[in-house]
Design a protein around this motif. Structure first.
Motif, PDB file in Angstrom:
ATOM      1  N   UNK A 186      -1.663  -9.579  -2.896  1.00 58.22           N
ATOM      2  CA  UNK A 186      -0.279  -8.695  -2.039  1.00 58.22           C
ATOM      3  C   UNK A 186       0.336  -8.886  -0.819  1.00 58.22           C
ATOM      4  N   UNK A 187       1.921  -9.081  -1.075  1.00 59.42           N
ATOM      5  CA  UNK A 187       1.873  -8.978   0.762  1.00 59.42           C
ATOM      6  C   UNK A 187       3.160  -7.107   0.157  1.00 59.42           C
ATOM      7  N   UNK A 188       2.323  -6.676   1.762  1.00 63.19           N
ATOM      8  CA  UNK A 188       3.682  -5.285   1.572  1.00 63.19           C
ATOM      9  C   UNK A 188       4.097  -5.372   2.975  1.00 63.19           C
ATOM     10  N   UNK A 189       5.593  -4.894   2.512  1.00 62.92           N
ATOM     11  CA  UNK A 189       6.393  -5.539   3.760  1.00 62.92           C
ATOM     12  C   UNK A 189       7.198  -3.932   4.067  1.00 62.92           C
ATOM     13  N   UNK A 190       6.745  -3.360   5.303  1.00 63.41           N
ATOM     14  CA  UNK A 190       7.981  -2.465   5.555  1.00 63.41           C
ATOM     15  C   UNK A 190       9.220  -2.461   6.177  1.00 63.41           C
ATOM     16  N   UNK A 191       9.536  -2.357   5.182  1.00 68.09           N
ATOM     17  CA  UNK A 191      11.284  -2.249   5.765  1.00 68.09           C
ATOM     18  C   UNK A 191      11.377  -0.781   6.551  1.00 68.09           C
ATOM     19  N   UNK A 192      12.286  -0.826   7.654  1.00 69.19           N
ATOM     20  CA  UNK A 192      12.818   0.537   8.525  1.00 69.19           C
ATOM     21  C   UNK A 192      13.947   0.031   9.169  1.00 69.19           C
ATOM     22  N   UNK A 204       1.998   1.804  -4.462  1.00 70.02           N
ATOM     23  CA  UNK A 204       1.193   0.222  -3.930  1.00 70.02           C
ATOM     24  C   UNK A 204       0.292  -0.567  -5.047  1.00 70.02           C
ATOM     25  N   UNK A 205      -0.882   0.844  -5.683  1.00 76.53           N
ATOM     26  CA  UNK A 205      -1.327   0.553  -6.293  1.00 76.53           C
ATOM     27  C   UNK A 205      -1.093  -0.161  -8.370  1.00 76.53           C
ATOM     28  N   UNK A 206      -0.014   0.630  -7.739  1.00 77.03           N
ATOM     29  CA  UNK A 206       0.902   0.284  -9.958  1.00 77.03           C
ATOM     30  C   UNK A 206       0.510  -0.841  -9.508  1.00 77.03           C
ATOM     31  N   UNK A 207       1.795  -1.128  -8.194  1.00 79.07           N
ATOM     32  CA  UNK A 207       1.982  -2.428  -7.805  1.00 79.07           C
ATOM     33  C   UNK A 207       0.787  -3.922  -8.156  1.00 79.07           C
ATOM     34  N   UNK A 208      -0.048  -3.485  -7.638  1.00 84.10           N
ATOM     35  CA  UNK A 208      -0.558  -4.577  -8.116  1.00 84.10           C
ATOM     36  C   UNK A 208      -1.678  -4.762  -9.018  1.00 84.10           C
ATOM     37  N   UNK A 209      -1.501  -3.727 -10.224  1.00 87.48           N
ATOM     38  CA  UNK A 209      -1.976  -3.767 -11.402  1.00 87.48           C
ATOM     39  C   UNK A 209      -0.999  -4.784 -11.916  1.00 87.48           C
ATOM     40  N   UNK A 210       0.574  -4.423 -11.942  1.00 90.35           N
ATOM     41  CA  UNK A 210       1.365  -4.866 -12.327  1.00 90.35           C
ATOM     42  C   UNK A 210       1.700  -6.679 -11.945  1.00 90.35           C
ATOM     43  N   UNK A 211       0.871  -7.271 -11.312  1.00 95.79           N
ATOM     44  CA  UNK A 211       0.816  -8.484 -10.911  1.00 95.79           C
ATOM     45  C   UNK A 211       2.088  -8.321  -9.775  1.00 95.79           C
ATOM     46  N   UNK A 212       2.968  -7.659  -9.344  1.00 93.37           N
ATOM     47  CA  UNK A 212       3.692  -7.909  -8.045  1.00 93.37           C
ATOM     48  C   UNK A 212       3.069  -8.679  -7.075  1.00 93.37           C
ATOM     49  N   UNK A 213       4.120  -9.804  -6.533  1.00 90.60           N
ATOM     50  CA  UNK A 213       3.498 -10.717  -5.348  1.00 90.60           C
ATOM     51  C   UNK A 213       3.970  -9.683  -3.828  1.00 90.60           C
ATOM     52  N   UNK A 214       4.972  -8.604  -3.918  1.00 90.39           N
ATOM     53  CA  UNK A 214       5.357  -8.186  -3.310  1.00 90.39           C
ATOM     54  C   UNK A 214       5.888  -7.294  -3.088  1.00 90.39           C
ATOM     55  N   UNK A 215       5.374  -5.979  -2.495  1.00 87.05           N
ATOM     56  CA  UNK A 215       6.350  -5.240  -2.336  1.00 87.05           C
ATOM     57  C   UNK A 215       6.592  -4.287  -0.662  1.00 87.05           C
ATOM     58  N   UNK A 269       3.571  -6.861   7.637  1.00 87.90           N
ATOM     59  CA  UNK A 269       4.775  -7.194   8.357  1.00 87.90           C
ATOM     60  C   UNK A 269       5.695  -5.860   8.329  1.00 87.90           C
ATOM     61  N   UNK A 270       6.047  -6.008   9.172  1.00 92.81           N
ATOM     62  CA  UNK A 270       7.488  -5.158   9.853  1.00 92.81           C
ATOM     63  C   UNK A 270       9.160  -5.349   9.659  1.00 92.81           C
ATOM     64  N   UNK A 271       9.788  -5.011   9.227  1.00 96.97           N
ATOM     65  CA  UNK A 271      11.313  -5.706   9.773  1.00 96.97           C
ATOM     66  C   UNK A 271      12.179  -4.286   9.953  1.00 96.97           C
ATOM     67  N   UNK A 272      13.021  -4.671  11.003  1.00 96.26           N
ATOM     68  CA  UNK A 272      13.513  -3.533  11.735  1.00 96.26           C
ATOM     69  C   UNK A 272      15.069  -4.265  10.812  1.00 96.26           C
ATOM     70  N   UNK A 273      15.872  -3.332  10.764  1.00 99.35           N
ATOM     71  CA  UNK A 273      17.610  -3.347  10.725  1.00 99.35           C
ATOM     72  C   UNK A 273      18.093  -2.458  11.750  1.00 99.35           C
TER      73      UNK A 273
END
Length: 198
Positions: free
Chosen positions: A1-7, A98-109, A127-131
């Motif tokens: 599962x890929x975890x991206x922080x968006x700020x 995150x735990x729920x997303x992983x259980x649900x089979x999410x590929x990207x959070x 990964x961290x993405x800034x706007x």
């Protein structure tokens, strides 16, 4: 599962980018929503806020956001105290999401985190993405769409981390200074490059 922080700073375009990530198939965890949940009537968070700031922070059993903002907005120590109360609850709820997303089979959070730099949590994500958008563009948006005075808009922007601080914490910076369509196109391109097997 890929975890991206968006700020991104206020009125930079983060909400547009967050919505587009959701449309592309990401599970979006909005930390503003978690922060509101953390201080709902009857919550431990609200009890701690009343203990710290007194009854002036509540009205009819609920958090009085305007009153609390008036207390902490011009007082960095009070704001830090508020963050120290709320952030641990938000982080706990984010971990549960995150735990729920992983259980649900999410590929990207995608974690939509306005105060990522202020809270110091960027290293917890893949990964961290800034706007980013220039201050004057953001001020104009806040005046036009939110009815703020220029002085209030500037004060709100300058109470947050600087663009340079957010950019330094980011793996990628997307340009939010143009149209919503232009920003959505950048998110699409980012998705194509960084999200495998989508």
């Amino acid at each position: 599962m890929l975890r991206i922080a968006l700020t991104g700073g206020i009125a930079a375009g983060k909400s547009t980018a967050s919505a587009r990530f959701g449309e592309l198939g990401a599970t979006v965890v909005d930390h503003d929503i978690l922060a509101r949940r953390a201080v709902e009537p009857g919550s431990a968070g609200l009890v701690e806020i009343v203990r710290a700031f007194g009854d002036r922070a509540v009205r009819d059993g609920a958090l009085d956001r305007a009153a609390l903002a008036a207390i902490v907005f011009h007082d960095p120590a009070a704001r830090a105290q508020l963050d120290a109360i709320v952030h641990p609850y938000v982080f706990a709820m984010a971990r549960a999401a995150d735990k729920q997303a992983r259980a649900d089979g999410a590929q990207v959070v995608v974690h939509d985190i306005p105060l990522l730099v202020e809270a110091g949590g960027g290293e917890d994500y893949d990964l961290v993405v800034t706007i980013a958008a220039p201050e004057e563009v953001r001020v104009a948006r806040m005046v036009e769409s939110r009815g703020m005075s220029r002085d209030d808009a500037l004060a709100r922007i300058r109470s947050q981390a600087s663009d340079a601080e957010r950019s330094a914490a980011a793996d990628t910076v997307l340009d939010g200074s143009g149209t919503a369509e232009a920003l959505r196109a950048q998110v699409d391109e980012y998705w194509q490059v960084h999200v495998p097997a989508h």
